[in-house]
Motif scaffolding. Structure first.
Motif, PDB file in Angstrom:
ATOM      1  N   TYR A  42       0.841  -1.208   0.000  1.00  0.00           N
ATOM      2  CA  TYR A  42       0.000   0.000   0.000  1.00  0.00           C
ATOM      3  C   TYR A  42       0.873   1.254   0.000  1.00  0.00           C
ATOM      4  O   TYR A  42       0.569   2.233  -0.664  1.00  0.00           O
ATOM      5  N   ARG A  45       2.242   2.064  -3.360  1.00  0.00           N
ATOM      6  CA  ARG A  45       1.248   2.656  -4.256  1.00  0.00           C
ATOM      7  C   ARG A  45       0.778   4.017  -3.735  1.00  0.00           C
ATOM      8  O   ARG A  45      -0.178   4.583  -4.249  1.00  0.00           O
ATOM      9  N   SER A  46       1.400   4.529  -2.705  1.00  0.00           N
ATOM     10  CA  SER A  46       1.083   5.842  -2.119  1.00  0.00           C
ATOM     11  C   SER A  46      -0.292   5.908  -1.471  1.00  0.00           C
ATOM     12  O   SER A  46      -0.829   6.986  -1.229  1.00  0.00           O
ATOM     13  N   VAL A  47      -0.865   4.763  -1.187  1.00  0.00           N
ATOM     14  CA  VAL A  47      -2.099   4.751  -0.398  1.00  0.00           C
ATOM     15  C   VAL A  47      -1.761   5.118   1.049  1.00  0.00           C
ATOM     16  O   VAL A  47      -2.486   5.880   1.688  1.00  0.00           O
ATOM     17  N   TRP A  67      -2.743   7.579   6.741  1.00  0.00           N
ATOM     18  CA  TRP A  67      -3.695   7.053   5.757  1.00  0.00           C
ATOM     19  C   TRP A  67      -4.887   7.996   5.685  1.00  0.00           C
ATOM     20  O   TRP A  67      -4.724   9.168   5.349  1.00  0.00           O
ATOM     21  N   LEU A  68      -6.092   7.536   6.003  1.00  0.00           N
ATOM     22  CA  LEU A  68      -7.308   8.303   5.777  1.00  0.00           C
ATOM     23  C   LEU A  68      -7.288   9.627   6.532  1.00  0.00           C
ATOM     24  O   LEU A  68      -6.952   9.668   7.710  1.00  0.00           O
ATOM     25  N   ILE A 159      -7.305  -3.857   6.891  1.00  0.00           N
ATOM     26  CA  ILE A 159      -7.210  -2.530   6.262  1.00  0.00           C
ATOM     27  C   ILE A 159      -8.496  -2.221   5.505  1.00  0.00           C
ATOM     28  O   ILE A 159      -9.063  -1.118   5.609  1.00  0.00           O
TER      29      ILE A 159
END
Lengths: 186, 664
Positions: A42, A45-47, A67-68, A159
């Motif tokens: 993740y 992939r730059s998530v 993250w979020l 996740i």
């Protein structure tokens, strides 16, 4: 990887994300590596931002990443209890409050037979729990198996489950999300 | 014509008065807008039944008639447009260029006289209202509803500053509106001579695609060309022109006085960027690998008129489509591949193709999960890769890309994925139905869930063709219910009011702009010419722009305004336990916005019980069809309905993209 890993280190070779070593016999190191490999994918992939793993002295793995909503997340992998946990995911939730009950109902629903297989928390393989302690809810996933593949699947599942939990909260507890994550109340 | 058969121009199915007749005897109309001796007698409409009872009861009050409209309106409608000839002013030269570009409408208040008068004289339709802010929202809505460029204008100083909310809103929504403001003479700059002098460019610099201060009338045609190049090519966005007195007033005497006087086919191109073959191949390869691909169709699909190509590509590849954006309906909600009403399925997507998504979400703002990989198709290379990491970035006009993809992609099957989408759609509809049953228990006022469900029943499952009625979808708390039920079946059937900028108070302005678009059948609204429109808003929004009800009445726009009146700002809910703060978020209780509408020449209905809502809606629609006059339905709710512990389900959130989205 025994010490810290980071997305920054990986970014120099973006296609070199490590895969879980599924062909090897189960070992504690493999479990932690399996989780690391999934989370690192993740990050590649730059998530996730600023992904790091560290091994605690008790053999537990700790994984940190942004993250979020730009929030810091901490995931732990407890091999002894076959448990993955997103620590203190939702603050300000009292045990057995309406919100906590709805969160538990939501998680229970994700194990239902009507949930598509790729989204389902398969009760034969894992069990999800929203643990409330001191007003903080952590999301836990306890695995039925302890092999490398189980940890890899579990890491991906927790996740995705956290993502779905945030969707649920945004849909039915928007005001809480605004206040807690400073999302702006309009 | 049958006395009860009111077929409107361009209607796919006639609307019968009987079909729209209210069934309740409990209407609380405070204005008799169907007077017994007037409309009913003239139409020979039903003499018995609930409607006539309601009318009879209401006729005891003073019979309502539209307020007198000065004869000047009829005179103006008969006056032929002027053909500009030299000598002419700079303003007329500019108006001539706008006319040649087919500028569809100008929304303004008096002011910027040389330019707006020149436009009116030359035959550009000009609509005036009560506040430049609302008129700028009207222009925004007109363009969102039609796809045609419109303009708005303000006079120097305060007229200009009143436009700013509308400009910011249009920028956020990527609406190609021409913002024009006059200014004082250059000679007066920095001198505080008289009043209303203000530098404009620094104010609008971050809100426009392009801006220019015009100081030389000789170059007005040239700068009109600059403006329309920006408005009609690339990613749409507003343009601002600052008209100094010199640029408007100066007289041009000979053809040589007009610089760069090219025809529009010589100063801009209709060419669009086409996708590179390599990126088409990469996109198709990624989609073929996917088990659960999805297309996000957004604002750019509308402006490039790509809906046919989108449908062709989606059907050939069996890839579901979910909508977002400033307007909806480019991919019909009832199409078997529509995922717009399937919020719970979105997290399953493994490859997401974003097309025309000018306003980009960040990670976590869209429901797609962390395993989703992205293809983005956009005319602007410089924007691709912003906010979301992408695996394929295709620089192309949306329509061109979809046409090529539809041609080059092999047929694909995603039966299991489509079944999951359909199951999620059913689950969503079932949840909505359960929610409606739940809120029906609340009888002391009208719950927004009642408005949402019953409006949908009226529009989509009654006697009106479901694709007929344009909806202005606004509001804050109420919209969290209405969006769940509102559907779009053709391009721009829904104008997404709060999209991206979240402006409170734009909605009656939207009703003016969208109402004119439909009333006169502009752009994609041509097939629905003359039909009523419906706009939903909260009481806070109506407080900003309610005076434009007079504009709706003056312009004879058959608009229905639904005001959800819960006596509070939408923000009340979060402050409810802060006693010293709460009053900041409250109004007086039970304000009669319906009476205000009546005073302004429109019709008003006050609804206080759930069972009164549908009859009120029927009556308002009937009035709109028959008289082309607006109605404000003032629906009395209560703010406590947002409290989920007392009145579940309480205040709702949203999932994006799809039917509830308005951020992106």
């Amino acid at each position: 990887m025994d010490k810290q890993s980071s997305a920054a280190a990986q970014s120099a070779r973006p296609h070199a994300a490590r895969r879980p070593r599924l062909d090897q016999n189960t070992s504690s190191a493999d479990g932690l590596h399996a989780v690391d490999a999934v989370l690192n994918s993740y990050a590649c992939r730059s998530v996730f931002q600023d992904y790091r793993m560290k091994r605690r002295k008790n053999g537990t793995g700790e994984y940190n990443f942004g993250w979020l909503y730009g929030q810091p997340f901490t995931l732990t992998c407890d091999l002894r209890h076959k448990r993955l946990s997103l620590i203190d995911l939702l603050p300000g939730v009292q045990r057995d409050s309406l919100m906590h009950k709805q969160i538990k109902t939501f998680l229970k629903g994700r194990a239902g037979a009507g949930v598509p297989e790729h989204r389902r928390v398969d009760p034969r393989r894992m069990r999800a729990l929203a643990r409330a302690r001191d007003g903080l809810v952590s999301l836990e996933l306890t695995l039925a198996e302890a092999d490398c593949e189980a940890y890899a699947i579990g890491a991906r599942k927790i996740i995705n489950l956290a993502h779905e939990l945030f969707l649920f909260m945004n849909e039915y507890w928007a005001d809480y999300m605004w206040q807690t994550f400073r999302l702006g109340m309009e | 014509m049958n006395a009860n058969d009111y077929t409107k121009t361009g209607v796919n199915k006639s609307v019968r008065v009987d079909d729209l007749e209210p069934k309740s005897e409990n209407l609380q109309s405070r204005r008799t807008f169907l007077s017994a001796s007037g409309l009913l007698a003239a139409t020979g409409a039903v003499a018995t039944g609930a409607l006539s009872q309601a009318v009879s009861a209401a006729s005891k009050e003073k019979a309502g008639q539209p307020l007198p409209l000065p004869a000047d309106f009829a005179t103006a409608a008969q006056a032929p447009p002027e053909v500009p000839k030299l000598p002419m002013t700079g303003a007329t030269l500019f108006a001539r260029a706008c006319k040649a570009e087919g500028l569809a409408a100008l929304f303004c208040c008096p002011g910027n006289y040389t330019v707006t008068h020149a436009m009116a004289k030359i035959g550009i339709p000009v609509y005036t209202g009560r506040d430049e802010r609302s008129m700028s929202h009207a222009a925004d809505a007109f363009t969102r509803a039609t796809g045609e460029v419109s303009a708005t204008s303000g006079t120097e100083g305060p007229g200009f500053t009143n436009l700013i909310s509308g400009l910011a809103n249009a920028k956020a929504a990527r609406t190609p509106v021409l913002f024009i403001a006059s200014n004082k003479s250059v000679r007066e700059e920095d001198a505080e001579v008289a009043i209303q002098l203000m530098e404009q460019e620094s104010v609008t610099s971050h809100m426009v695609k392009w801006q220019k201060r015009l100081v030389n009338a000789h170059r007005n045609h040239e700068y009109a060309a600059y403006a329309f190049r920006q408005l009609k090519t690339g990613v749409p966005s507003p343009v601002h022109l600052n008209f100094t007195a010199e640029a408007g007033d100066e007289k041009l005497k000979t053809p040589g006085d007009i610089a760069y006087n090219f025809d529009k086919c010589l100063y801009r191109t209709e060419a669009k960027p086409n996708p590179s073959p390599a990126h088409v191949v990469k996109s198709i390869a990624l989609l073929r690998q996917a088990a659960r691909p999805i297309i996000v169709s957004s604002t750019g699909v509308f402006y490039s008129k790509a809906w046919d190509a989108l449908r062709q590509f989606a059907e050939k590849t069996q890839i579901p489509v979910v909508e977002s954006g400033a307007m909806r309906g480019q991919f019909p909600d009832d199409h078997p591949l529509s995922a717009t009403c399937s919020p719970d399925a979105l997290a399953s997507a493994d490859v997401v193709m974003l097309i025309g998504q000018y306003c980009m979400p960040s990670i976590g703002e869209y429901a797609f999960g962390p395993d989703a990989r992205y293809i983005r198709i956009d005319p602007a290379a410089e924007d691709i890769g912003r906010n979301l990491p992408i695996e394929v970035g295709m620089v192309s006009d949306e329509k061109a890309a979809l046409e090529v993809l539809a041609q080059d992609a092999p047929a694909m099957r995603h039966d299991a994925w489509v079944a999951e989408i359909m199951a999620a759609r059913k689950k969503f509809e079932d949840e909505n139905d359960a929610m409606y049953r739940q809120v029906l228990a609340y009888k002391d006022a009208v719950h927004p869930g009642v408005i949402a469900k019953e409006l949908a029943e009226f529009l989509y499952r009654g006697n009106i063709p479901k694709e007929q009625t344009l909806i202005g979808s606004g509001g804050f708390g109420v919209a969290r219910y209405t969006r769940r039920w509102l559907r779009a079946y053709r391009p721009a059937q829904i104008v997404n009011g709060q999209y991206q900028f979240g402006t409170v108070g734009a909605d009656v302005g939207y009703a003016v702009g969208a109402g004119i678009a439909v009333k006169e059948g502009h752009g994609v609204q041509a097939a629905y010419k003359g039909h009523p429109t419906i706009t939903i808003m909260g009481d806070a929004a109506f407080g900003y722009s309610g005076m434009e009800t007079e504009t709706l009445a003056k312009l004879r726009i058959p608009a229905i305004i639904i005001v959800y009146n819960n006596n509070a700002w939408g923000t009340w809910y979060l402050q409810a336990d802060e006693p010293r703060v709460v009053p900041m978020h409250l109004f007086q209780e039970n304000i009669r916005y319906d009476k205000m509408a009546e005073a302004l020449g429109a019709n008003g209905i006050y609804v206080t019980k759930p069972e009164e809502f549908t009859p009120a809606l029927q009556k308002a629609y009937k009035t709109a069809v028959e008289t082309s006059m607006p109605t404000v339905i003032n629906v009395q709710g209560k703010k406590e309905y947002w409290q989920r512990e007392k009145f579940p389900p309480g205040f709702l959130g949203k999932v994006e993209p799809g039917v509830t989205s308005y951020y992106h």
